[in-house]
Design an enzyme around this catalytic site. Structure first.
Site, PDB file in Angstrom:
ATOM      1  CE  LYS A  65      -6.958   4.265   3.019  1.00  0.00           C
ATOM      2  NZ  LYS A  65      -5.554   4.050   3.418  1.00  0.00           N
ATOM      3  NE  ARG A 124       2.266   8.006  10.520  1.00  0.00           N
ATOM      4  CZ  ARG A 124       3.022   7.376   9.626  1.00  0.00           C
ATOM      5  NH1 ARG A 124       4.285   7.720   9.476  1.00  0.00           N
ATOM      6  NH2 ARG A 124       2.537   6.397   8.903  1.00  0.00           N
TER       7      ARG A 124
HETATM    8  N1  BES Z   1      -5.325   2.908   8.060  1.00  0.00           N
HETATM    9  C1  BES Z   1      -4.197   2.817   7.222  1.00  0.00           C
HETATM   10  C2  BES Z   1      -3.357   1.563   7.452  1.00  0.00           C
HETATM   11  C3  BES Z   1      -4.013   0.251   7.107  1.00  0.00           C
HETATM   12  C4  BES Z   1      -3.900  -0.272   5.847  1.00  0.00           C
HETATM   13  C5  BES Z   1      -4.695  -0.458   8.081  1.00  0.00           C
HETATM   14  C6  BES Z   1      -4.494  -1.481   5.557  1.00  0.00           C
HETATM   15  C7  BES Z   1      -5.288  -1.678   7.782  1.00  0.00           C
HETATM   16  C8  BES Z   1      -5.187  -2.196   6.531  1.00  0.00           C
HETATM   17  C9  BES Z   1      -3.278   4.029   7.412  1.00  0.00           C
HETATM   18  O1  BES Z   1      -3.884   5.192   7.854  1.00  0.00           O
HETATM   19  C10 BES Z   1      -2.704   4.292   6.072  1.00  0.00           C
HETATM   20  O2  BES Z   1      -3.446   4.668   5.215  1.00  0.00           O
HETATM   21  N2  BES Z   1      -1.428   4.027   5.927  1.00  0.00           N
HETATM   22  C11 BES Z   1      -0.777   4.145   4.679  1.00  0.00           C
HETATM   23  C12 BES Z   1       0.150   5.324   4.747  1.00  0.00           C
HETATM   24  C13 BES Z   1       0.927   5.634   3.508  1.00  0.00           C
HETATM   25  C14 BES Z   1       0.065   5.869   2.313  1.00  0.00           C
HETATM   26  C15 BES Z   1       1.785   6.835   3.744  1.00  0.00           C
HETATM   27  C16 BES Z   1      -0.046   2.814   4.450  1.00  0.00           C
HETATM   28  O3  BES Z   1       0.506   2.292   5.412  1.00  0.00           O
HETATM   29  O4  BES Z   1      -0.120   2.301   3.363  1.00  0.00           O
HETATM   30 ZN    ZN Z   2      -4.592   6.448   6.254  1.00  0.00          ZN
END
Ligand code: BES
Ligand code: ZN
Ligand code: ZN
Length: 515
Positions: free
Chosen positions: A288, A365
């Protein structure tokens, strides 16, 4: 901790720290005729108390008791009454008052009572048109207990916020009905609290196998539930390549937790619940960055879906619902490492479909897809609901008070919506827009985990749908926005999102017989 009782005597026989009454905007101001909860007999009691206090109650109500939703007025009784304070809580316009209005008012009330260090309280239940008195007892018990939740495990100095709350029901009323309602409210709050405790635990304490251990312990306490845990080796042997792939990079290995309940007939089909259980989501090799990195500590709660599933299974068993259910929790930690799964990797799922990874932060997913396949391969499933903190997009678009729901059948969505109105957990439907399905199909594998050209929430739901058998009613709940408190009336940390929603959904579908 809030302990709840029912009280079926006149309010004048109560002594303690506070008496709470509710009023609507139309009737809380004296000018338009005071109509507090508790009805006419209570109103004449209030009038007698007002006399004792030289008109203090009515004059303060006139000045400050607006009756607006969330307006709380506490009147000190100056030692003249058997209670220290009369607390008046506004519920807004009567026609607009729904479960969520009432619950939000109760959360505000609990905060105030905690500040006042109240220990013994009587609550005069309001009348809300869509609820019977028993339903209101259940709803009030649930909201009061839920509102009194605090995660204090790691604080050296704990404030004592324990409270005893009595709910006033019609005088002389048979206790059995209220007691059953009370039990239901208590169970729902406790099961939400279990989910909240789990989601609030930091990931150094709560990693996949630690979650499994807690699940085993919780299940062991409740007759009717059984628990099975597949470890990393077993997951790989079974062919759950997506769950194994996501979890392989961490020193804390993935596992699959399966909780089963058979309260229905032998031939009854199962309701399956599948939860995303990422005990920490760093993003993995696609680590991230930017704001997501700044907020990374929140990713200890990326297992809230799994926590919800455990909470719901516990509620099903404690309420002894006449049905068969299975909860599947896909547990893993998403970490960068020499052994992690990487963008470009191709993984083979339990369903047999191959998946090409594009971005390791879209791990949710993947683990759910294997959970869905596991449920369908091992149980005769009629309905399957997955719960996941899946996409940042849902959090940004829907905000903190709406859970996004995708459903492949209208009746299932309708049932969830009805439960949502009853419980006050709001949901909104999103489209499984089939013309986009091509966008989740892969070039070098059957499916692609991510497509940067696509809105992520819809694409992830369409991806999951590829793992759902055509004859199964399926819904996907994206709780990314609703899992954490960000609104002032809430609390801190996990909300236990969807536990009460799903419990109410099941209670509607499989009613328990009245005693
Ligand atoms: N766990 C996160 C989604 C999430 C973000 C939940 C903020 C709660 C609060 C998920 O696994 C994720 O990282 N999603 C990313 C994917 C993208 C980088 C392809 C997202 O949705 O930003
Ligand atoms: Zn994630
Ligand atoms: Zn995640």
């Amino acid at each position: 901790m809030v302990d709840i009782h029912v009280f079926n005597k006149p309010a004048s026989e109560f002594s303690g720290d506070a008496i709470v009454c509710f009023g609507y905007a139309e009737g809380l101001r004296l000018g338009s005729g005071l109509k507090p909860s508790g009805g006419p007999s209570f109103l004449s009691q209030v009038a007698a108390w007002d006399k004792k206090l030289n008109g203090r109650i009515f004059s303060l109500l006139k000045e400050e008791g607006s009756g607006a939703a969330g307006n709380v007025l506490s009147i000190d009784t100056l030692g003249h009454l058997p209670v220290r304070a009369m607390v008046w809580v506004g519920l807004g316009e009567e026609s607009a008052c729904k479960a969520d209005t009432y619950k939000d008012a109760i959360y505000g009330l609990v905060r105030l009572l905690e500040k006042q260090k109240a220990k013994k309280v009587l609550v005069m239940l309001p009348r809300i048109s869509q609820f019977s008195e028993a339903q209101l007892v259940a709803l009030s018990a649930e909201a009061l207990k839920f509102g009194g939740y605090h995660f204090t495990r790691y604080l050296s100095e704990k404030k004592n916020t324990d409270m005893d709350v009595s709910l006033q029901v019609a005088e002389g009323k048979r206790k059995a009905e209220s007691t059953q309602a009370l039990n239901m409210g208590n169970v729902l709050a406790e099961c939400s609290d279990l989910a909240r405790d789990l989601a609030n635990e930091p990931s150094n304490v709560l990693y996949p196998e630690a979650f499994a251990q807690i699940a085993r312990k919780e299940v062991g306490k409740i007759p009717g539930l059984t628990c099975r845990v597949l470890n990393f080796e077993e997951i790989k042997k079974k062919g759950m390549g997506l769950l194994a792939g996501v979890g392989q990079g961490s020193t804390r290995k993935p596992c699959l937790v399966v909780v089963e309940y058979r309260g229905g007939k032998k031939k009854d089909l199962f309701e399956a619940f599948v939860g995303k259980g990422i005990t920490f989501d760093s993003g993995g090799i696609s680590l991230k960055t930017g704001e997501a990195a700044y907020l990374m500590s929140h990713m200890k709660r990326d297992m809230a879906g799994a926590a919800c599933v455990l909470g719901v299974m516990r509620a099903i068993a404690l309420l002894k619902l006449p049905m068969n259910a299975v909860g599947v929790m896909s547990m893993a930690e998403n970490m960068p490492d020499g052994g992690s799964h990487k963008p470009g990797d191709i993984l083979k799922s339990l369903s047999g479909k191959t998946v090409e990874v594009y971005h390791t932060d879209a791990e949710g997913r993947l683990v759910i897809a294997d959970g869905l396949a596991y449920a369908q391969q091992n149980y005769s499933v009629s309905t399957m609901i997955d719960i996941a903190t899946l996409t940042g997009e849902v959090m940004r678009v829907f905000g903190p008070s709406l859970t996004a729901v995708f459903a492949n059948r209208n009746p299932l969505y309708r049932d969830l919506k009805r439960a949502s109105v009853l419980t006050g957990e709001s949901i909104w439907r999103m489209p499984l827009f089939q013309p986009y399905v091509d966008k989740v199909k892969g070039a070098f594998a059957d499916l692609r985990e991510l497509n940067f050209d696509m809105p992520n929430a819809i694409a992830s739901a369409l991806f999951l749908q590829q793992f759902v058998n055509k004859d199964v009613s399926w819904a996907h709940l994206d709780i990314a926005g609703t899992e954490e408190y960000t609104l002032p009336q809430g609390g801190k940390g996990s909300t236990g999102s969807a536990v009460r929603l799903l419990a109410h959904y099941l209670l509607q579908k499989y009613p328990i017989s009245a005693t």
